[in-house]
Design a protein around this motif. Structure first.
Motif, PDB file in Angstrom:
ATOM      1  N   LEU B  96       0.882  -1.177   0.030  1.00 26.12           N
ATOM      2  CA  LEU B  96      -0.261  -0.023   0.071  1.00 26.12           C
ATOM      3  C   LEU B  96       0.841   1.145  -0.066  1.00 26.12           C
ATOM      4  N   ALA B  97       1.948   1.046   0.898  1.00 23.77           N
ATOM      5  CA  ALA B  97       3.025   2.308   0.906  1.00 23.77           C
ATOM      6  C   ALA B  97       3.284   2.705  -0.593  1.00 23.77           C
ATOM      7  N   THR B  98       3.641   1.775  -1.482  1.00 23.97           N
ATOM      8  CA  THR B  98       4.160   2.122  -2.656  1.00 23.97           C
ATOM      9  C   THR B  98       3.232   2.598  -3.484  1.00 23.97           C
ATOM     10  N   LEU B  99       1.808   2.620  -3.193  1.00 23.21           N
ATOM     11  CA  LEU B  99       0.912   3.422  -3.815  1.00 23.21           C
ATOM     12  C   LEU B  99       0.565   4.656  -3.730  1.00 23.21           C
ATOM     13  N   PRO B 120     -19.801   0.030  -5.084  1.00 25.00           N
ATOM     14  CA  PRO B 120     -19.910   1.186  -4.287  1.00 25.00           C
ATOM     15  C   PRO B 120     -18.318   1.350  -3.710  1.00 25.00           C
ATOM     16  N   THR B 121     -17.245   0.639  -3.764  1.00 24.28           N
ATOM     17  CA  THR B 121     -16.076   1.105  -3.577  1.00 24.28           C
ATOM     18  C   THR B 121     -15.116   0.731  -4.721  1.00 24.28           C
ATOM     19  N   TRP B 122     -14.142   1.658  -4.603  1.00 23.89           N
ATOM     20  CA  TRP B 122     -13.114   1.729  -5.826  1.00 23.89           C
ATOM     21  C   TRP B 122     -11.726   2.235  -5.246  1.00 23.89           C
ATOM     22  N   LEU B 123     -10.782   1.367  -5.094  1.00 27.76           N
ATOM     23  CA  LEU B 123      -9.478   1.591  -4.819  1.00 27.76           C
ATOM     24  C   LEU B 123      -8.784   2.692  -5.899  1.00 27.76           C
ATOM     25  N   ILE B 124      -8.654   3.694  -5.234  1.00 26.98           N
ATOM     26  CA  ILE B 124      -8.171   5.005  -6.148  1.00 26.98           C
ATOM     27  C   ILE B 124      -6.677   5.468  -5.826  1.00 26.98           C
ATOM     28  N   VAL B 125      -6.007   5.504  -6.758  1.00 23.56           N
ATOM     29  CA  VAL B 125      -4.558   5.932  -6.787  1.00 23.56           C
ATOM     30  C   VAL B 125      -4.343   7.186  -7.318  1.00 23.56           C
ATOM     31  N   ASP B 126      -3.865   8.150  -6.752  1.00 21.98           N
ATOM     32  CA  ASP B 126      -3.573   9.554  -7.508  1.00 21.98           C
ATOM     33  C   ASP B 126      -2.590   9.525  -8.518  1.00 21.98           C
ATOM     34  N   PHE B 127      -3.024   9.156  -9.787  1.00 17.30           N
ATOM     35  CA  PHE B 127      -2.470   8.987 -11.060  1.00 17.30           C
ATOM     36  C   PHE B 127      -1.924  10.370 -11.650  1.00 17.30           C
ATOM     37  N   ASP B 128      -2.598  11.225 -11.208  1.00 17.44           N
ATOM     38  CA  ASP B 128      -2.144  12.559 -11.936  1.00 17.44           C
ATOM     39  C   ASP B 128      -0.966  13.182 -10.906  1.00 17.44           C
ATOM     40  N   GLN B 129      -1.064  12.856  -9.546  1.00 16.82           N
ATOM     41  CA  GLN B 129      -0.044  13.386  -8.959  1.00 16.82           C
ATOM     42  C   GLN B 129       1.303  12.706  -8.949  1.00 16.82           C
ATOM     43  N   HIS B 130       1.277  11.159  -9.191  1.00 17.93           N
ATOM     44  CA  HIS B 130       1.998  10.411  -9.280  1.00 17.93           C
ATOM     45  C   HIS B 130       1.984   9.479 -10.640  1.00 17.93           C
ATOM     46  N   PRO B 131       2.276  10.009 -11.668  1.00 21.22           N
ATOM     47  CA  PRO B 131       2.118   9.510 -12.949  1.00 21.22           C
ATOM     48  C   PRO B 131       3.078   8.092 -13.109  1.00 21.22           C
ATOM     49  N   ASP B 132       4.208   7.993 -12.332  1.00 24.58           N
ATOM     50  CA  ASP B 132       5.151   6.978 -12.479  1.00 24.58           C
ATOM     51  C   ASP B 132       4.095   5.706 -12.130  1.00 24.58           C
ATOM     52  N   LEU B 133       3.254   5.937 -11.031  1.00 29.31           N
ATOM     53  CA  LEU B 133       2.516   4.613 -10.864  1.00 29.31           C
ATOM     54  C   LEU B 133       1.559   3.843 -11.680  1.00 29.31           C
ATOM     55  N   ASP B 134       1.554   4.699 -12.899  1.00 31.40           N
ATOM     56  CA  ASP B 134       0.604   4.123 -13.967  1.00 31.40           C
ATOM     57  C   ASP B 134       1.399   2.857 -14.719  1.00 31.40           C
ATOM     58  N   VAL B 135       1.468   1.916 -13.984  1.00 30.70           N
ATOM     59  CA  VAL B 135       2.043   0.632 -14.364  1.00 30.70           C
ATOM     60  C   VAL B 135       1.313  -0.635 -14.235  1.00 30.70           C
ATOM     61  N   GLU B 136       1.442  -1.546 -14.660  1.00 36.51           N
ATOM     62  CA  GLU B 136       0.469  -2.735 -14.779  1.00 36.51           C
ATOM     63  C   GLU B 136      -0.062  -3.072 -13.316  1.00 36.51           C
ATOM     64  N   ARG B 137       0.983  -3.295 -12.471  1.00 34.88           N
ATOM     65  CA  ARG B 137       0.626  -3.569 -11.036  1.00 34.88           C
ATOM     66  C   ARG B 137      -0.429  -2.644 -10.381  1.00 34.88           C
ATOM     67  N   THR B 138       0.031  -1.231 -10.437  1.00 34.71           N
ATOM     68  CA  THR B 138      -1.013  -0.554  -9.856  1.00 34.71           C
ATOM     69  C   THR B 138      -2.582  -0.660 -10.642  1.00 34.71           C
ATOM     70  N   ARG B 139      -2.459  -0.753 -11.833  1.00 31.89           N
ATOM     71  CA  ARG B 139      -3.815  -0.772 -12.413  1.00 31.89           C
ATOM     72  C   ARG B 139      -4.615  -2.356 -12.146  1.00 31.89           C
ATOM     73  N   ASN B 140      -3.719  -3.123 -11.709  1.00 36.63           N
ATOM     74  CA  ASN B 140      -4.380  -4.580 -11.262  1.00 36.63           C
ATOM     75  C   ASN B 140      -4.945  -4.085  -9.905  1.00 36.63           C
ATOM     76  N   LEU B 141      -4.298  -3.493  -9.180  1.00 39.82           N
ATOM     77  CA  LEU B 141      -4.628  -2.911  -7.859  1.00 39.82           C
ATOM     78  C   LEU B 141      -5.928  -2.253  -7.541  1.00 39.82           C
ATOM     79  N   SER B 142      -5.928  -1.680  -8.826  1.00 41.94           N
ATOM     80  CA  SER B 142      -7.037  -0.313  -8.712  1.00 41.94           C
ATOM     81  C   SER B 142      -8.518  -1.053  -8.751  1.00 41.94           C
ATOM     82  N   VAL B 143      -8.942  -2.037  -7.902  1.00 44.15           N
ATOM     83  CA  VAL B 143     -10.157  -2.739  -7.876  1.00 44.15           C
ATOM     84  C   VAL B 143     -11.246  -1.765  -7.801  1.00 44.15           C
ATOM     85  N   TRP B 144     -12.208  -1.948  -8.919  1.00 47.43           N
ATOM     86  CA  TRP B 144     -13.376  -1.262  -8.560  1.00 47.43           C
ATOM     87  C   TRP B 144     -14.676  -2.400  -8.143  1.00 47.43           C
TER      88      TRP B 144
END
Lengths: 210, 153
Positions: B96-99, B120-144
């Protein structure tokens, strides 16, 4: 060896090394960019997401089939399946991963048709008109299949473009590397020839080589 | 017939309002908790971002997932996030810390996320603030449409 020859050789060596380092930097940058953007993952996302949507339409169809046959109605599950298909539709019609496809007529027509049929399906389900609902889900399944086909085609195009771009980059790096080597070898040759010439001259004139 | 109609009415009305999250704690006990209560108990700082699935910039608010996992004793264990459409992914301890402070969004622009809108819940990562997080793993973790959080055996 005169100063001009020496400076040309030195310059060629320095330029050659600089070019080699720059090529190395280009390759490293490309590698880290690949890591960052995960192009391969992004490329396969379109098709996978479409396949998942087809699965969800199939899940909804199963519930509708049961209701139509009059065997059972699992309303919670059916409503959930409908909501999930709606969300898949929103993903296809608004999701950024589909942005390039959204400008294509074929794709936008299919997605628009899914939206229209979904509204019809929901109305039929509310009215418990299972026959109409069944027809609507059939239309959705066909349109979703079309979305998958277009996604697969787009994904293949992206992969081919990426492969072509990679080949271009590889050739560019090869050329730069060759140029760097030629400059360094040329620089060394000029230095070597100058040195040999100097020895010969010194020998003929019977001078001591400094 | 009456039972059918009741089932249909309840079925079509209730799930739209259903905003529960199932959490299985470290002791194996299941908790069904309303997401708006979780948002009150573990408030998260709002995240304003776009993401690969919803390209427009929105303000997401909801649950601080780190505090939530900590509360249920799941902070240092492998946790499986399961969605309504049966998608699931395992969150490794410390991942989680890496996200960089992701949230479990329950609201988008002040309105509750519906199932049709990836709630009703969606794991949201701040892609705008941290564009480097836009990788496959983060996308997989962004469960809606997140429905359940359970420790992974």
């Amino acid at each position: 060896m005169n100063k001009v020859g020496l400076s040309i050789a030195g310059m060629m060596l320095v330029l050659g090394m600089g070019l080699a380092m720059w090529t190395h930097h280009l390759m490293q940058e490309r590698l880290s960019e690949e890591r960052r953007s995960m192009m391969s993952a992004r490329n396969s996302e379109l098709y996978q997401a479409s396949m998942k949507s087809e699965v969800e339409v199939a899940r909804l169809s199963t519930h509708l089939a049961g209701a139509r046959a009059g065997d059972w109605v699992e309303a919670d599950e059916m409503a959930l399946a409908l909501d999930v298909v709606y969300s898949r539709h929103f993903l296809h019609s608004r999701g950024a991963i589909y942005r390039d496809l959204q400008s294509q007529d074929e794709y936008s027509t299919a997605v628009h048709q899914i939206g229209r049929q979904l509204d019809q399906l929901e109305a039929s389900m509310d009215a418990q008109d299972w026959d109409a609902a069944w027809i609507a889900q059939g239309e959705i399944a066909v349109a979703m299949n079309e979305v998958t086909r277009l996604s697969l085609r787009a994904e293949r195009n992206i992969k081919e473009a990426a492969a072509r771009e990679l080949e271009r980059f590889r050739q560019q790096c090869q050329t730069l590397n060759l140029l760097a080597w030629l400059m360094m070898v040329g620089g060394c040759l000029i230095l070597g020839v100058g040195r040999t010439g100097r020895v010969r001259t010194s020998h003929e004139n019977d001078y001591e080589l400094v | 017939m009456l039972r059918w109609i009741m089932a249909l009415v309840v079925g079509f009305v209730f799930p739209v309002m259903a905003d529960e999250l199932s959490i299985i704690d470290s002791q194996g006990e299941r908790h069904l908790v309303k997401t708006h209560l979780l948002a009150q108990q573990f408030p998260a700082a709002p995240v304003v971002t776009a993401n690969p699935w919803a390209p427009e910039v929105h303000q997401y608010t909801g649950i601080n997932i780190e505090s939530l996992l900590d509360h249920y004793g799941l902070a240092d264990t492998r946790v499986r996030l399961i969605a309504l459409d049966n998608y699931s992914v395992v969150l490794e301890p410390g991942e989680l810390a890496t996200l960089r402070q992701p949230i479990l969004a329950t609201q988008k622009d002040g309105r509750p996320l519906t199932r049709r809108d990836f709630g009703p819940t969606w794991l949201i990562v701040d892609f705008d603030q941290h564009p480097d997080l836009d990788v496959e793993r983060t996308r997989n973790l962004s469960v809606w449409q997140l429905a359940e959080i359970a420790p992974e055996q």
